[in-house]
Design an enzyme around this catalytic site. Structure first.
Site, PDB file in Angstrom:
ATOM      1  CD1 TRP A 123      30.863  43.789  42.555  1.00  0.00           C
ATOM      2  CD2 TRP A 123      31.873  43.892  44.546  1.00  0.00           C
ATOM      3  NE1 TRP A 123      32.144  43.322  42.401  1.00  0.00           N
ATOM      4  CE2 TRP A 123      32.781  43.367  43.593  1.00  0.00           C
ATOM      5  CE3 TRP A 123      32.287  44.028  45.869  1.00  0.00           C
ATOM      6  CZ2 TRP A 123      34.090  42.998  43.931  1.00  0.00           C
ATOM      7  CZ3 TRP A 123      33.593  43.671  46.207  1.00  0.00           C
ATOM      8  CH2 TRP A 123      34.472  43.160  45.244  1.00  0.00           C
TER       9      TRP A 123
ATOM     10  CG  ASP B  94      29.435  49.951  43.827  1.00  0.00           C
ATOM     11  OD1 ASP B  94      30.316  50.541  43.180  1.00  0.00           O
ATOM     12  OD2 ASP B  94      29.619  48.834  44.359  1.00  0.00           O
TER      13      ASP B  94
ATOM     14  CE  LYS C 206      36.875  46.343  40.133  1.00  0.00           C
ATOM     15  NZ  LYS C 206      35.806  46.512  41.080  1.00  0.00           N
TER      16      LYS C 206
HETATM   17  C1  LIG Z   1      35.461  46.060  42.471  1.00  0.00           C
HETATM   18  C2  LIG Z   1      34.151  46.490  42.955  1.00  0.00           C
HETATM   19  C3  LIG Z   1      33.940  46.823  44.308  1.00  0.00           C
HETATM   20  C4  LIG Z   1      34.999  46.687  45.358  1.00  0.00           C
HETATM   21  O1  LIG Z   1      35.950  47.669  45.211  1.00  0.00           O
HETATM   22  P1  LIG Z   1      37.172  47.831  46.246  1.00  0.00           P
HETATM   23  O2  LIG Z   1      37.743  49.141  45.828  1.00  0.00           O
HETATM   24  O3  LIG Z   1      38.073  46.667  46.008  1.00  0.00           O
HETATM   25  O4  LIG Z   1      36.617  47.843  47.613  1.00  0.00           O
HETATM   26  C5  LIG Z   1      32.692  47.266  44.671  1.00  0.00           C
HETATM   27  N1  LIG Z   1      31.700  47.397  43.780  1.00  0.00           N
HETATM   28  C6  LIG Z   1      31.861  47.083  42.479  1.00  0.00           C
HETATM   29  C7  LIG Z   1      30.714  47.249  41.529  1.00  0.00           C
HETATM   30  C8  LIG Z   1      33.093  46.629  42.027  1.00  0.00           C
HETATM   31  O5  LIG Z   1      33.263  46.315  40.733  1.00  0.00           O
END
Ligand SMILES: *Cc1c(COP(=O)(O)O)cnc(C)c1O
Length: 362
Positions: free
Chosen positions: A107, A174, A198
């Site tokens: 990511w 993030d 998540k």
């Molecule tokens: C799942 C995830 C993403 C991507 O998320 P989307 O909503 O599918 O774009 C980005 N960063 C992390 C740390 C993730 O676990």
């Protein structure tokens, strides 16, 4: 129509992920009749006062749970966390500025790629060489950087920032896979984003928290929908917001609050993670796949000493109603995602499967 009651399984998938049972129950009821309106949450106007109340409560719960003051704006946007990979630099990084990134996994790498389109990007450290089994430490952060981007928890590889660097550079983070899982020092952060699916709700909405002084420092033209200011001005309802994912996220935030807030979540998460890592370390059939000090409390990655047994173990998990324990295709082995909503009982069930496996095959 008859309702078939199936036993709920323990959902160890990394995302979309487990939600609290009480949240699912309330969400189900709201799809039939929301707030006594005689309409489903799926069909109400996003301009109704009932939905405006959901938006207000969602934003204030996020603020309360994380301890945000009025310097921060809370937004609920679409496009997933992946859209924040470009939206953050587009809104925050002047074309002459430098954004610093730490590369801790899939990511982070995607975020770096997007940021490069908007300004100078400096990758301060990376653990790619070791297939991202640890979090870099002791790297120099240039004091004139516009921001430092981190991925707090690496969902794929199972590593997590235990703490955040001491720096005056605002951190853009993030937090998709560990938002609301522990207390954080919000003053370190200029922007926090998290895809809901998540640890917060269903897919379809992304939480974005932005400190106001981060904004309006770029002179590029920003399309209306991609400009944070648009969504701040319109309370995340410039266009039709994803009402249902926001509503379910609100219910989950209420659940976090009712269960003692993020500090209580952290204590429970710590306990669950210890339970599982202890078994991984003690059981002769298994081994952890990351460096011990960087182990994630959300996504526990592990493998078997004899990879030929992995298929059999996976079947044993499934038979015990522990689903989704497969590792990401880029890592292999296993990954048990044990987000806030995973009860200790679920982790114990998985641990029992591991013990049982060792007894039968040892
Ligand atoms: C799942 C995830 C993403 C991507 O998320 P989307 O909503 O599918 O774009 C980005 N960063 C992390 C740390 C993730 O676990």
């Amino acid at each position: 129509m008859d309702t078939v009651i199936t036993k709920k399984k323990f959902n160890f998938f990394a995302g979309p992920a487990i939600l609290p049972a009480s949240v699912l129950k309330q969400a189900t009821a709201a799809t039939e009749d929301f707030a006594g309106m005689g309409l489903s949450i799926l069909e109400i106007s996003h301009r109704s006062k009932q939905f405006a109340a959901v938006m207000d409560e969602s934003a204030s719960l996020a603020k309360e749970l994380l301890g945000l003051d009025d310097n921060f704006e809370v937004l609920f946007l679409t496009g997933g966390a992946s859209s924040q990979f470009y939206m953050a630099p587009m809104n925050l990084l002047p074309s002459t500025g430098t954004a610093c990134y730490v590369d801790t996994g899939t990511w982070s790498a995607k975020a770096i790629k997007e940021a490069s389109m908007f300004g100078n990007v400096k990758v301060l450290a990376s653990t790619k060489e070791s297939n991202y089994t640890s979090i870099p430490k002791n790297y120099e952060i240039p004091s004139d950087a516009t921001y430092l981007h981190l991925t707090s928890n690496n969902t794929v590889f199972g590593t997590q920032h235990e703490s955040f660097p001491e720096t005056n550079v605002p951190i853009v983070c993030d937090m998709s896979s560990d938002i609301f899982s522990r207390p954080i020092d919000v003053n370190k952060f200029g922007l926090i984003y998290a895809g809901a699916q998540k640890n917060m709700g269903p897919a379809g909405v992304t939480l974005v928290i932005v400190r106001k002084d981060m904004l309006n420092k770029v002179d590029r033209a920003i399309p209306t929908m991609l400009d944070y200011n648009t969504h701040i001005k319109k309370g995340s309802a410039f266009n039709t917001p994803p009402a249902f994912p926001i509503y379910v996220s609100m219910l989950t935030m209420r659940w976090v609050k009712e269960n003692g807030g993020v500090a209580a979540m952290a204590a429970k998460n710590e306990e669950k993670a210890q339970l599982l890592y202890n078994e991984i370390d003690a059981n002769p059939f298994f081994k952890g796949t990351t460096s011990v000090e960087d182990r994630s409390k959300m996504n526990v990655t592990f493998a078997m000493n004899d990879p030929k047994l992995e298929e059999v173990f996976f079947e044993a998990c499934t038979a015990a109603d522990c689903v989704g324990v497969k590792g990401h295709r880029s890592v292999g082995g296993f990954r048990a995602s044990i987000y806030n909503a995973m009860p200790k009982e679920g982790v114990q069930t998985l641990v029992d499967v591991m013990k049982d496996f060792a007894n039968k095959n040892g």
